[in-house]
Design an enzyme around this catalytic site. Structure first.
Site, PDB file in Angstrom:
ATOM      1  N   GLU A 265       1.202  86.228  -8.506  1.00 36.70           N
ATOM      2  CA  GLU A 265       0.903  85.020  -7.740  1.00 36.70           C
ATOM      3  C   GLU A 265       1.710  83.851  -8.302  1.00 36.70           C
ATOM      4  OE1 GLU A 265      -3.137  83.291  -8.044  1.00 36.70           O
ATOM      5  OE2 GLU A 265      -3.073  83.119  -5.865  1.00 36.70           O
TER       6      GLU A 265
ATOM      7  N   GLU B 256     -13.540  84.095  -7.248  1.00 34.65           N
ATOM      8  CA  GLU B 256     -12.507  84.024  -6.215  1.00 34.65           C
ATOM      9  C   GLU B 256     -11.229  83.634  -6.937  1.00 34.65           C
ATOM     10  OE1 GLU B 256      -9.993  83.267  -4.176  1.00 34.65           O
ATOM     11  OE2 GLU B 256     -10.884  81.493  -3.241  1.00 34.65           O
TER      12      GLU B 256
ATOM     13  N   CYS C 242      -5.264  80.014  -2.483  1.00 34.23           N
ATOM     14  CA  CYS C 242      -5.613  81.366  -2.925  1.00 34.23           C
ATOM     15  C   CYS C 242      -5.200  82.401  -1.884  1.00 34.23           C
ATOM     16  CB  CYS C 242      -7.096  81.458  -3.225  1.00 34.23           C
ATOM     17  SG  CYS C 242      -8.123  80.806  -1.913  1.00 34.23           S
TER      18      CYS C 242
ATOM     19  N   LYS D 256     -18.653  71.710 -11.987  1.00 36.35           N
ATOM     20  CA  LYS D 256     -17.596  71.246 -12.888  1.00 36.35           C
ATOM     21  C   LYS D 256     -16.303  71.353 -12.083  1.00 36.35           C
ATOM     22  CE  LYS D 256     -14.508  72.027 -15.269  1.00 36.35           C
ATOM     23  NZ  LYS D 256     -13.135  71.504 -15.088  1.00 36.35           N
TER      24      LYS D 256
HETATM   25  P1  NAP Z   1      -7.943  77.642 -14.057  1.00 36.55           P
HETATM   26  O1  NAP Z   1      -7.677  77.304 -15.470  1.00 36.55           O
HETATM   27  O2  NAP Z   1      -8.551  78.953 -13.748  1.00 36.55           O
HETATM   28  O3  NAP Z   1      -8.840  76.455 -13.454  1.00 36.55           O
HETATM   29  C1  NAP Z   1      -9.873  76.611 -12.508  1.00 36.55           C
HETATM   30  C2  NAP Z   1     -11.128  75.889 -12.962  1.00 36.55           C
HETATM   31  O4  NAP Z   1     -11.637  76.523 -14.141  1.00 36.55           O
HETATM   32  C3  NAP Z   1     -10.882  74.431 -13.348  1.00 36.55           C
HETATM   33  O5  NAP Z   1     -12.014  73.652 -13.005  1.00 36.55           O
HETATM   34  C4  NAP Z   1     -10.734  74.527 -14.847  1.00 36.55           C
HETATM   35  O6  NAP Z   1     -10.976  73.301 -15.521  1.00 36.55           O
HETATM   36  C5  NAP Z   1     -11.785  75.562 -15.169  1.00 36.55           C
HETATM   37  N1  NAP Z   1     -11.617  76.208 -16.470  1.00 36.55           N
HETATM   38  C6  NAP Z   1     -10.488  76.355 -17.200  1.00 36.55           C
HETATM   39  N2  NAP Z   1     -10.752  76.982 -18.359  1.00 36.55           N
HETATM   40  C7  NAP Z   1     -12.082  77.242 -18.380  1.00 36.55           C
HETATM   41  C8  NAP Z   1     -12.950  77.877 -19.307  1.00 36.55           C
HETATM   42  N3  NAP Z   1     -12.511  78.353 -20.475  1.00 36.55           N
HETATM   43  N4  NAP Z   1     -14.252  77.984 -18.988  1.00 36.55           N
HETATM   44  C9  NAP Z   1     -14.713  77.510 -17.819  1.00 36.55           C
HETATM   45  N5  NAP Z   1     -13.944  76.878 -16.911  1.00 36.55           N
HETATM   46  C10 NAP Z   1     -12.631  76.757 -17.181  1.00 36.55           C
HETATM   47  O7  NAP Z   1      -6.610  77.512 -13.215  1.00 36.55           O
HETATM   48  P2  NAP Z   1      -5.372  76.512 -13.494  1.00 36.55           P
HETATM   49  O8  NAP Z   1      -5.041  76.490 -14.942  1.00 36.55           O
HETATM   50  O9  NAP Z   1      -5.703  75.221 -12.863  1.00 36.55           O
HETATM   51  O10 NAP Z   1      -4.203  77.210 -12.684  1.00 36.55           O
HETATM   52  C11 NAP Z   1      -3.531  78.339 -13.251  1.00 36.55           C
HETATM   53  C12 NAP Z   1      -3.247  79.380 -12.185  1.00 36.55           C
HETATM   54  O11 NAP Z   1      -4.474  79.859 -11.645  1.00 36.55           O
HETATM   55  C13 NAP Z   1      -2.484  78.894 -10.957  1.00 36.55           C
HETATM   56  O12 NAP Z   1      -1.121  78.859 -11.184  1.00 36.55           O
HETATM   57  C14 NAP Z   1      -2.890  79.900  -9.924  1.00 36.55           C
HETATM   58  O13 NAP Z   1      -2.122  81.052 -10.044  1.00 36.55           O
HETATM   59  C15 NAP Z   1      -4.333  80.206 -10.281  1.00 36.55           C
HETATM   60  N6  NAP Z   1      -5.283  79.417  -9.462  1.00 36.55           N
HETATM   61  C16 NAP Z   1      -5.920  80.033  -8.433  1.00 36.55           C
HETATM   62  C17 NAP Z   1      -6.779  79.291  -7.633  1.00 36.55           C
HETATM   63  C18 NAP Z   1      -7.502  79.899  -6.467  1.00 36.55           C
HETATM   64  O14 NAP Z   1      -7.798  79.202  -5.511  1.00 36.55           O
HETATM   65  N7  NAP Z   1      -7.849  81.170  -6.523  1.00 36.55           N
HETATM   66  C19 NAP Z   1      -6.988  77.946  -7.861  1.00 36.55           C
HETATM   67  C20 NAP Z   1      -6.353  77.349  -8.957  1.00 36.55           C
HETATM   68  C21 NAP Z   1      -5.498  78.102  -9.737  1.00 36.55           C
HETATM   69  P3  NAP Z   1      -9.782  72.251 -15.812  1.00 36.55           P
HETATM   70  O15 NAP Z   1      -8.628  72.580 -14.964  1.00 36.55           O
HETATM   71  O16 NAP Z   1     -10.416  70.954 -15.474  1.00 36.55           O
HETATM   72  O17 NAP Z   1      -9.465  72.356 -17.270  1.00 36.55           O
END
Ligand code: NAP
Ligand code: MG
Length: 493
Positions: free
Chosen positions: A395, A262, A296, A187
């Site tokens: 972060e 991660e 990250c 996904k």
């Molecule tokens: P996120 O919500 O954790 O998104 C990461 C993945 O998880 C996406 O594919 C997202 O889908 C999915 N997801 C979201 N809610 C979910 C749920 N309830 N159940 C299962 N999967 C779910 O992160 P974000 O909202 O894009 O970003 C928010 C913050 O997270 C950023 O500002 C950053 O601090 C952190 N982040 C960290 C990393 C890393 O590499 N460690 C990467 C991204 C973000 P959808 O986005 O398609 O809804």
């Protein structure tokens, strides 16, 4: 306005790519689609299918068939490896096409996107070669016994990846799972997933059997939530925010399976006064500028020994002031952030720092000609940043670097270890004994000495502790996480 804060209309000609299950495209069960925006100009340029629980059910069933009938799982290890290697070559053959797609979808400079595609290919090459070299052992036991261990795949593995490096993540997450015989359901993030869909299609073209790789785009709260809670999934690999990481682990606990998480970090670069500054400077800056800080392993805290503070800061300020953000084609130091919500989030961190009176040491710029409708944020250098402040501890996931002075080695180590995260770190010193000593005291998954940057090291185990997550990806270590160990004890006398 959509959920991610974007606006604009999709060109009528744009066609939803669909969901990739059993090597075939199909529309979402609901018939719904999601508009895809280019961060560089904020304009909708494509659509993806909005997969939900019904589509995840189909994808997991397809993967289960590939696993249980053995069309995938019972291939000889070298045959799986050969297919992975073929996919690596196909990625290289399509590198330009993929790089342009990735750059448009994520907003990153084309040079960065090209590097990402090469890294994606490397994952398939590395794990293609590893597939038939990851073996169990025999264990000397009591007289009359023969004991052997075997690494068994989990079955169907679920993979949830973020939008920052979709093509790299496709390789990093899927290649080791496939090498060990798991059938996979991914996904990807709705904000950037076009290359993952194209890569799945390429995998089918090079001969991956039906059901080995299934990709279901859609919202996290729908498709993602369905995947992490699905009883047919035997293991989940998640990269993203700590908040969703908690949900993944909770669902894994309910289903009595394990997962790797991660979750990012607040990684320090520790600069001692004896640093070779000319050698260090490009890395000190690039560590936060790469991918506009949406990495990250971004080096978001610059810890500088007070004895060299003025000299180091002067050099970093000079470089920071020249940084420019622009479109993928402009190919400057950094691109746009992924969406309007992320841009606002980063701007809020910046505004709070300024309200708190934290000095702004330098600021880069947004290039003339970069569309004002794009999601650009000029890079910022703040310092000295109070140790207890939000900017020093949380972060940002944007191009914001926090400088914090320290007094001596023990202070540097305490400061480096002083957040809730623990992913990677950099140590800069010409004293090799100190480099080794400090590296060994840092809490985290990777420590670089006189170097920095996790991206390219396919061979190097990578992962975090505490709020950065757990489990290891990359290198041979990932093969352990994607398998479970069975011990076979045979009494023959
Ligand atoms: P996120 O919500 O954790 O998104 C990461 C993945 O998880 C996406 O594919 C997202 O889908 C999915 N997801 C979201 N809610 C979910 C749920 N309830 N159940 C299962 N999967 C779910 O992160 P974000 O909202 O894009 O970003 C928010 C913050 O997270 C950023 O500002 C950053 O601090 C952190 N982040 C960290 C990393 C890393 O590499 N460690 C990467 C991204 C973000 P959808 O986005 O398609 O809804
Ligand atoms: Mg989210």
């Amino acid at each position: 306005m959509t959920d991610n804060g974007n606006s604009g209309a999709v060109p009528a000609a744009a066609r939803a790519k669909g969901i990739f299950i059993d090597n075939q495209w199909r529309p979402a069960n609901s018939g719904k689609v999601i508009d895809v925006y280019a961060p560089g100009d904020g304009v909708a340029f494509a659509q993806i299918a909005a997969g939900d629980a019904a589509d995840i059910d189909l994808a997991v069933a397809a993967a289960r068939r590939a696993f249980e009938t053995g069309v995938w799982s019972r291939l000889a290890a070298f045959e799986r490896g050969r297919l992975l290697s073929k996919l690596g070559l196909a990625v290289l053959d399509h590198a330009e096409e993929l790089a342009h797609l990735e750059a448009r979808d994520t907003g990153k400079p084309i040079t960065q996107a090209r590097a990402d595609i090469l890294a994606c290919a490397r994952y398939f090459e590395f794990y293609g070669g590893a597939a038939d070299k990851f073996h169990g052992e025999t264990i000397p036991f009591m007289k009359g016994y023969m004991v052997a261990t075997e690494h068994e795949p989990h079955g169907v593995t679920g993979h949830i990846i973020p939008w920052n490096y979709p093509a790299q993540m496709f390789g990093r997450s899927l290649a080791p799972a496939l090498a060990t015989g798991n059938a996979t359901v991914m996904k990807p993030a709705e904000d950037a997933c076009l290359t993952t869909l194209r890569l799945a299609e390429l995998a089918a073209e090079v001969g991956f059997p039906e059901g080995a790789i299934n990709v279901v785009p859609g919202l996290g709260v729908e498709a993602g939530a369905a995947l992490i809670s699905h009883p047919g999934v035997g293991f989940v690999s998640f990269t993203g925010s700590p908040e969703v990481g908690v949900l993944v682990q909770t669902e894994a606990a309910r289903n009595h399976i394990s997962c790797t998480l991660e979750l990012g970090g607040k990684s320090p670069q520790i600069v001692f006064a004896d640093v070779d500054l000319d050698a260090a400077l490009p890395s000190l800056v690039n560590a936060i500028v790469q991918n506009a800080g949406q990495t990250c392993s971004a080096g978001s805290r610059l810890l500088v020994e007070r004895a060299a503070y003025d000299r180091v800061i002067e050099a970093v300020v000079d470089r920071f002031s020249t940084l420019q953000a622009g479109t993928p084609e402009m190919d400057l130091d950094l691109g746009a952030l992924i969406n309007l919500r992320q841009k606002k989030r980063v701007e809020t961190f910046i505004a709070q720092a300024q309200e708190a009176g934290i000095p702004l040491l330098a600021q880069g710029s947004i290039a003339d000609g970069a569309p004002t409708s794009g999601y650009y944020v000029a890079p910022r250098l703040f310092g000295p940043v109070p140790r207890a402040s939000t900017l020093a501890r949380e972060e940002v996931f944007g191009p914001v670097l926090s400088v914090i002075p320290f007094d001596e080695e023990a202070d540097a180590v305490a400061l480096a270890n002083g957040t809730d995260f623990g992913l990677i770190a950099g140590v800069w010193t010409q004293d090799s004994k100190r480099g080794a000593r400090v590296a060994r005291q840092i809490h985290g998954g990777q420590v670089f000495v006189n170097a920095y940057g996790a991206g390219g090291g396919i061979e190097l185990p990578f992962g975090g502790i505490r709020k950065s997550g757990h489990g290891r990806e990359k290198g041979m270590a990932a093969l352990h996480d994607f398998t479970t160990l069975k011990t076979i004890i045979i009494k023959h006398d």
